[in-house]
Design a protein around this motif. Structure first.
Motif, short mmCIF file in Angstrom:
data_model
loop_
_atom_site.label_atom_id
_atom_site.label_comp_id
_atom_site.label_asym_id
_atom_site.label_seq_id
_atom_site.Cartn_x
_atom_site.Cartn_y
_atom_site.Cartn_z
N ILE A 48 -16.33 42.34 -3.99
CA ILE A 48 -16.72 43.66 -4.49
C ILE A 48 -18.21 43.70 -4.79
CG2 ILE A 48 -16.24 43.27 -6.96
CD1 ILE A 48 -15.04 46.12 -6.98
N LEU A 49 -18.78 42.60 -5.30
CA LEU A 49 -20.22 42.57 -5.55
C LEU A 49 -21.00 42.63 -4.24
CD1 LEU A 49 -20.36 39.96 -8.44
CD2 LEU A 49 -20.86 42.40 -8.61
N ASP A 50 -20.51 41.95 -3.21
CA ASP A 50 -21.15 42.03 -1.89
C ASP A 50 -21.11 43.47 -1.36
OD1 ASP A 50 -21.74 39.33 -1.80
OD2 ASP A 50 -19.98 38.80 -0.60
N ALA A 51 -19.95 44.13 -1.53
CA ALA A 51 -19.80 45.49 -1.03
C ALA A 51 -20.74 46.45 -1.75
CB ALA A 51 -18.35 45.95 -1.20
N VAL A 52 -20.91 46.26 -3.06
CA VAL A 52 -21.84 47.09 -3.82
C VAL A 52 -23.27 46.82 -3.36
CG1 VAL A 52 -22.80 47.55 -6.11
CG2 VAL A 52 -20.32 47.32 -5.82
N ALA A 53 -23.63 45.55 -3.25
CA ALA A 53 -25.01 45.18 -2.91
C ALA A 53 -25.43 45.77 -1.57
CB ALA A 53 -25.15 43.66 -2.87
N THR A 54 -24.54 45.76 -0.58
CA THR A 54 -24.91 46.26 0.75
C THR A 54 -25.07 47.77 0.77
OG1 THR A 54 -22.57 46.32 1.40
CG2 THR A 54 -23.82 44.34 1.95
N ARG A 55 -24.67 48.44 -0.29
CA ARG A 55 -24.81 49.90 -0.36
C ARG A 55 -25.92 50.34 -1.31
NH1 ARG A 55 -20.23 48.21 1.42
NH2 ARG A 55 -19.03 49.44 2.92
N LEU A 56 -26.69 49.39 -1.80
CA LEU A 56 -27.82 49.68 -2.67
C LEU A 56 -29.14 49.50 -1.95
CD1 LEU A 56 -26.81 47.92 -6.04
CD2 LEU A 56 -26.91 50.39 -5.58
N LYS A 57 -30.12 50.29 -2.34
CA LYS A 57 -31.47 50.10 -1.84
C LYS A 57 -32.04 48.80 -2.41
CE LYS A 57 -32.43 55.08 -1.70
NZ LYS A 57 -33.24 56.18 -2.28
N PRO A 58 -32.95 48.15 -1.70
CA PRO A 58 -33.62 46.97 -2.27
C PRO A 58 -34.29 47.32 -3.60
CG PRO A 58 -34.10 47.16 0.06
CD PRO A 58 -33.39 48.43 -0.32
N GLY A 59 -34.08 46.47 -4.60
CA GLY A 59 -34.64 46.71 -5.92
C GLY A 59 -33.81 47.61 -6.80
#
Length: 238
Positions: free
Chosen positions: A141-152
Motif C-alpha cells: 500500500i505504501l508503494d501504491a501511494v508513493a507511485t501516485r505522488l509527485k516527487p517531494g
C-alpha cells in the motif's frame, strides 16, 4: 480491483460503520486533534492558501481527514478511496453535511485501482496500516501511494505503531480508557482481546521508518502520539 486480505476489509461492515464515530474517539484519545494537526502539517508543508490535489486513503467512516483539511484549505480538492461500501456511505453523509462533496471524488476500491497520472500533491494514510496483516501488505500500500505522488509530496501516516503485547502498560491504560467511558470489566477484557487478535501494527517507529524508506520516502517526522497511536509526515523522495 486489487484484492486485499479479506479480513482487513470485511470487519468494516455496516455494524462497524454505524458505531465508528463514537468508538473511534474513545479508542483514540485525541482523535480530532490528530486529524486537525495532520491538516496543519500538510498546509505548513505545501504552503497555506495554495491549491492542492490530496489523496485520502481509507477515507471511509467519518472522513475526518477531509473535514479538517477542507475547512483549513478551501482550495484543496480530494480523492477519497476506501474498499468498504458501508464506511464510504458514512463518509458521504459527513461530507454532504460539511458541504465538501463538490470538492471530493469518492472511489470504492483500493489505491492500486487509481490511475498513475495525474499525480497528487499530498496524501494521507490514517488508521489503515495496522489493519493490514504482514509486512508485504504494508509495503504494497505504501508503494501504491508513493507511485501516485509527485516527487517531494508529503504523506501523513498515522496508526498504531507498537506490537500490542510488547507494551503491557499502554495496553492496560487503553483498557482504562474504555472503562472511563462506561465499559464494564468484562467488556474491557473483550475489547482488549479483540484488539490483540484483530490488527497487526508495525512493531516500532523504526520499523515504520523502514517501511517508508523502502517505498521511497524520506525519514518521517513524528508530530502526534496517543498510547499506541502515532502520526508522522514524510516526503516522497525526489
Amino acid at each position: 480491483m486489487t484484492t486485499p486480505p479479506p479480513e482487513s476489509t470485511q470487519k468494516f461492515d455496516p455494524s462497524r460503520a454505524a458505531e465508528y464515530q463514537v468508538q473511534s474517539r474513545i479508542a483514540l484519545a485525541g482523535y480530532d486533534a490528530c486529524h486537525e494537526l495532520s491538516a496543519c502539517m500538510l498546509a505548513a508543508t505545501l504552503g497555506p492558501g495554495r491549491p492542492a490535489q490530496v489523496l485520502v486513503v481509507g477515507a471511509g467512516g467519518g472522513a475526518q481527514e477531509i473535514v479538517s483539511a477542507g475547512a483549513l484549505e478551501p482550495q484543496w480538492r480530494f480523492t477519497a478511496v476506501d474498499p468498504s461500501q458501508p464506511m464510504l456511505d458514512l463518509a458521504l453523509e459527513r461530507l454532504r453535511e460539511h458541504e465538501l462533496l463538490e470538492r471530493t471524488e469518492m472511489r470504492l476500491g483500493y489505491v492500486e485501482d487509481l490511475p498513475l497520472e495525474p499525480r497528487f500533491d499530498a496524501a494521507t494514510l490514517i488508521g489503515v496500516l495496522h489493519h493490514l496483516p504482514g509486512d508485504a501488505a504494508k509495503r504494497a500500500i505504501l508503494d501504491a501511494v508513493a507511485t501516485r505522488l509527485k516527487p517531494g509530496a508529503p504523506l501523513i501516516l498515522a496508526g498504531n505503531r507498537y506490537a500490542y503485547a510488547s507494551e503491557p502498560l499502554l495496553l492496560a491504560a487503553w483498557g482504562e480508557r474504555w472503562r472511563m467511558f462506561g465499559a464494564a470489566p468484562e467488556e474491557v477484557q473483550a475489547k482488549l482481546g479483540k484488539i490483540l487478535q484483530g490488527a497487526d501494527p508495525p512493531r516500532s517507529e523504526a520499523e515504520v521508518a523502514g517501511l517508508l524508506d523502502g517505498a521511497g520516502f524520506d525519514a518521517p517526522s513524528w508530530f502526534f502520539s496517543s498510547l499506541f497511536w502515532g502520526a508522522c509526515i514524510a516526503r516522497r523522495r525526489v
